[in-house]
Design a protein around this motif. Structure first.
Motif, PDB file in Angstrom:
ATOM      1  N   VAL A 166      22.190  70.938  23.265  1.00 43.82           N
ATOM      2  CA  VAL A 166      23.094  70.769  24.399  1.00 43.82           C
ATOM      3  C   VAL A 166      23.229  72.124  25.071  1.00 43.82           C
ATOM      4  O   VAL A 166      23.453  73.140  24.414  1.00 43.82           O
ATOM      5  N   GLN A 167      23.060  72.130  26.366  1.00 40.22           N
ATOM      6  CA  GLN A 167      23.266  73.355  27.144  1.00 40.22           C
ATOM      7  C   GLN A 167      24.581  73.215  27.901  1.00 40.22           C
ATOM      8  O   GLN A 167      24.821  72.177  28.540  1.00 40.22           O
ATOM      9  N   LEU A 168      25.390  74.259  27.835  1.00 37.98           N
ATOM     10  CA  LEU A 168      26.712  74.251  28.468  1.00 37.98           C
ATOM     11  C   LEU A 168      26.807  75.397  29.469  1.00 37.98           C
ATOM     12  O   LEU A 168      26.470  76.540  29.133  1.00 37.98           O
ATOM     13  N   VAL A 169      27.269  75.078  30.658  1.00 29.73           N
ATOM     14  CA  VAL A 169      27.419  76.094  31.702  1.00 29.73           C
ATOM     15  C   VAL A 169      28.830  76.025  32.270  1.00 29.73           C
ATOM     16  O   VAL A 169      29.222  74.993  32.831  1.00 29.73           O
ATOM     17  N   GLU A 170      29.557  77.129  32.115  1.00 29.67           N
ATOM     18  CA  GLU A 170      30.920  77.209  32.639  1.00 29.67           C
ATOM     19  C   GLU A 170      30.921  77.749  34.062  1.00 29.67           C
ATOM     20  O   GLU A 170      30.037  78.522  34.444  1.00 29.67           O
ATOM     21  N   SER A 171      31.937  77.379  34.811  1.00 29.50           N
ATOM     22  CA  SER A 171      32.129  77.916  36.159  1.00 29.50           C
ATOM     23  C   SER A 171      33.616  77.848  36.491  1.00 29.50           C
ATOM     24  O   SER A 171      34.384  77.179  35.796  1.00 29.50           O
ATOM     25  N   GLY A 172      33.998  78.545  37.563  1.00 28.85           N
ATOM     26  CA  GLY A 172      35.369  78.458  38.042  1.00 28.85           C
ATOM     27  C   GLY A 172      36.250  79.641  37.712  1.00 28.85           C
ATOM     28  O   GLY A 172      37.402  79.692  38.146  1.00 28.85           O
ATOM     29  N   GLY A 173      35.724  80.589  36.954  1.00 24.25           N
ATOM     30  CA  GLY A 173      36.522  81.758  36.639  1.00 24.25           C
ATOM     31  C   GLY A 173      36.695  82.650  37.860  1.00 24.25           C
ATOM     32  O   GLY A 173      36.076  82.436  38.904  1.00 24.25           O
TER      33      GLY A 173
END
Length: 125
Positions: free
Chosen positions: A2-9
């Motif tokens: 599973v690849q996880l990419v965060e955003s919104g910081g």
């Protein structure tokens, strides 16, 4: 995998709000419980919030209870962290993580197999 990419910081003043997103790719998103953790400079990574695979159960650290809300949209393979009434002590790198749906103690790091790269949240006073 599973690849996880965060955003919104980003940078926000105390009392402000941010919404973090974490989008997953790879295996079936609904097979995983999801969590948010954070790590401030010089400190250990700590639990923030978690949500069961169905979204039916949520858990929060005492320090964010009543201010942060975790949610998920399995159709969009995305988990969110809505952060309101931010404080300077919320400044940290925020990580999302995925744990098997059968995991029970999703408020600790042990069950989590996959981690994102993190997104910086800075709250100015």
């Amino acid at each position: 995998q599973v690849q996880l990419v965060e955003s919104g910081g980003g940078l926000v003043q105390a009392g402000g709000s941010l919404r973090l997103s974490c989008t997953a790719s790879g295996r079936t998103f609904s097979s995983y419980a999801m969590g948010w953790f954070r790590q401030a400079p010089g400190k250990e990574r700590e639990f923030v919030a978690a949500i069961s695979w169905s979204g039916g159960s949520t858990y929060y650290a005492d320090s964010v209870k009543g201010r942060f809300t975790i949610s998920r949209d399995n159709a969009k393979n995305t988990v969110y962290l809505q952060m309101n009434s931010l404080k300077p002590e919320d400044t940290a790198v925020y990580y999302c993580a995925a744990a098997p749906a059968i995991a029970t103690t999703i408020w600790v790091m042990d069950p989590y197999d996959y981690w994102g790269q993190g997104t910086q949240v800075t709250v100015s006073s």
